[in-house]
Design a protein around this motif. Structure first.
Motif, PDB file in Angstrom:
ATOM      1  N   ILE A   1       0.850  -0.906   0.230  1.00 21.66           N
ATOM      2  CA  ILE A   1      -0.127   0.397  -0.352  1.00 21.66           C
ATOM      3  C   ILE A   1       0.668   1.354  -0.416  1.00 21.66           C
ATOM      4  O   ILE A   1       0.690   2.063  -0.674  1.00 21.66           O
ATOM      5  CB  ILE A   1      -1.109   0.136   1.386  1.00 21.66           C
ATOM      6  N   GLU A   2       2.036   1.488   1.065  1.00 19.17           N
ATOM      7  CA  GLU A   2       2.987   2.378   1.013  1.00 19.17           C
ATOM      8  C   GLU A   2       3.514   2.876  -0.211  1.00 19.17           C
ATOM      9  O   GLU A   2       3.365   3.927  -0.890  1.00 19.17           O
ATOM     10  CB  GLU A   2       3.711   1.941   1.996  1.00 19.17           C
TER      11      GLU A   2
ATOM     12  N   ASP B   1       2.514   1.556  -3.338  1.00 18.91           N
ATOM     13  CA  ASP B   1       1.193   1.941  -3.684  1.00 18.91           C
ATOM     14  C   ASP B   1       1.218   1.935  -5.712  1.00 18.91           C
ATOM     15  O   ASP B   1       1.442   0.945  -6.804  1.00 18.91           O
ATOM     16  CB  ASP B   1       0.229   3.416  -4.770  1.00 18.91           C
TER      17      ASP B   1
ATOM     18  N   SER C   1      -5.533  -0.141  -8.808  1.00 20.21           N
ATOM     19  CA  SER C   1      -4.484   0.198  -7.525  1.00 20.21           C
ATOM     20  C   SER C   1      -4.420   0.249  -6.128  1.00 20.21           C
ATOM     21  O   SER C   1      -5.808   0.803  -4.975  1.00 20.21           O
ATOM     22  CB  SER C   1      -3.908   2.387  -7.903  1.00 20.21           C
TER      23      SER C   1
ATOM     24  N   ARG D   1      -3.703   2.290  -3.492  1.00 24.22           N
ATOM     25  CA  ARG D   1      -3.625   3.689  -2.939  1.00 24.22           C
ATOM     26  C   ARG D   1      -5.250   4.471  -3.387  1.00 24.22           C
ATOM     27  O   ARG D   1      -5.676   4.462  -2.453  1.00 24.22           O
ATOM     28  CB  ARG D   1      -3.634   4.815  -3.986  1.00 24.22           C
ATOM     29  N   SER D   2      -6.065   3.639  -4.679  1.00 24.79           N
ATOM     30  CA  SER D   2      -7.280   3.976  -4.965  1.00 24.79           C
ATOM     31  C   SER D   2      -8.403   2.767  -3.453  1.00 24.79           C
ATOM     32  O   SER D   2      -9.000   3.054  -3.126  1.00 24.79           O
ATOM     33  CB  SER D   2      -8.202   3.753  -6.657  1.00 24.79           C
TER      34      SER D   2
ATOM     35  N   VAL E   1      -7.204   2.102  -0.811  1.00 20.69           N
ATOM     36  CA  VAL E   1      -7.429   2.858   0.540  1.00 20.69           C
ATOM     37  C   VAL E   1      -8.194   3.788   0.300  1.00 20.69           C
ATOM     38  O   VAL E   1      -9.241   4.319   1.135  1.00 20.69           O
ATOM     39  CB  VAL E   1      -6.345   2.743   0.699  1.00 20.69           C
ATOM     40  N   GLU E   2      -8.377   4.881  -0.511  1.00 20.05           N
ATOM     41  CA  GLU E   2      -8.862   6.135  -0.509  1.00 20.05           C
ATOM     42  C   GLU E   2     -10.209   6.011  -0.225  1.00 20.05           C
ATOM     43  O   GLU E   2     -11.003   5.673   0.160  1.00 20.05           O
ATOM     44  CB  GLU E   2      -8.357   7.186  -1.604  1.00 20.05           C
TER      45      GLU E   2
END
Length: 255
Positions: free
Chosen positions: A139-140, A142, A231, A233-234, A236-237
């Protein structure tokens, strides 16, 4: 035609599918797969692996689950000898040249090949999905999650990251002790594991549909095989705040 299949599907067509869902050279890509729908390929493992290697290039890194319940149920995990139970592509990747494997903790090890492999395989964490774990690290940085012929429920291990992070009530912590064999050296170790409470039935489909509804998942098909990617990042968001309000979203039954 190289790696021609009985259906006409080639490594080049699979590569095009990977490109269409956003897989590019230089990325770190976590690959979950089920090759059953590619059963008519003459060499499904080799064909898909060739496409993956080309997709990320020499500067990219491939990560695949190589899960095995041995440590929890049999009390032993051997870094080199314990096979992957995450599909034929995963096991072939594990046995391939230059592939490295994680083990600390041994509940959900992954195999890695590429420039990021030393850093990923050097990680050590208290839990399988918590801070400092491989899945937290992905996650970090991405990483991209690529699903080949498998569903969100079957392929997205990061739902367990959500469960740990939000301390879901249908799981509890239990410590397991067993033997770990690394480079022939045997040690006895113990780690906590976030196990499902008896009688709880889970399905990650509802979580996947939320991510899809947010437009975060790109999909295509090649032959009879669905390809999807997103991704982290998506992931998590979209899902971190949503899951905080819906911690029982994956519970489909209790006995």
């Amino acid at each position: 035609m190289d790696r021609e299949s009985l259906t006409g599907t080639t490594s080049e067509e699979i590569l095009h599918a990977f490109r269409s869902v956003g897989v590019e050279r230089g990325q770190v890509v976590y690959v979950a797969s089920s090759l059953a729908s590619l059963g008519l390929l003459r060499d499904p493992v080799g064909t898909v692996q060739s496409a993956l290697d080309t997709a990320v290039g020499a500067e990219g890194t491939l990560v695949m689950p190589s899960f095995h319940p041995g440590f929890r149920y049999e009390g032993c995990f051997d870094l080199e000898q314990t096979p992957s139970r995450s599909g034929v592509l995963s096991e072939a990747f594990r046995l391939g040249p230059l592939t490295r494997r994680t083990w600390d903790p041994p509940y959900n090890p992954v195999c890695v090949r590429g420039p990021a492999a030393p850093g990923i395989c050097g990680l050590s964490s208290a839990t399988a999905f918590g801070p400092g774990s491989v899945f937290d690290h992905l996650i970090e940085i991405d990483a991209t999650v690529l699903l080949i012929g498998c569903s969100f429920h079957d392929g997205v291990a990061h739902v367990h990251w959500l469960e740990e992070r939000h301390d879901v009530p249908y799981r509890r912590w239990e410590r397991f002790t067993g033997k770990v064999v690394v480079n022939g050296v045997v040690t006895t170790r113990s780690w906590p594991c976030h196990i499902r409470r008896p009688g709880v039935e889970l399905h990650a489909g509802p979580v996947g549909r939320v991510l899809e509804a947010a437009g975060a998942v790109r999909t295509t098909t090649v032959g009879l095989t669905q390809i999807a990617a997103f991704s982290l990042r998506s992931f998590v968001e979209v899902l971190d705040p949503w899951f905080a309000r819906n911690r029982d979203a994956m519970v489909v039954g209790r006995r």
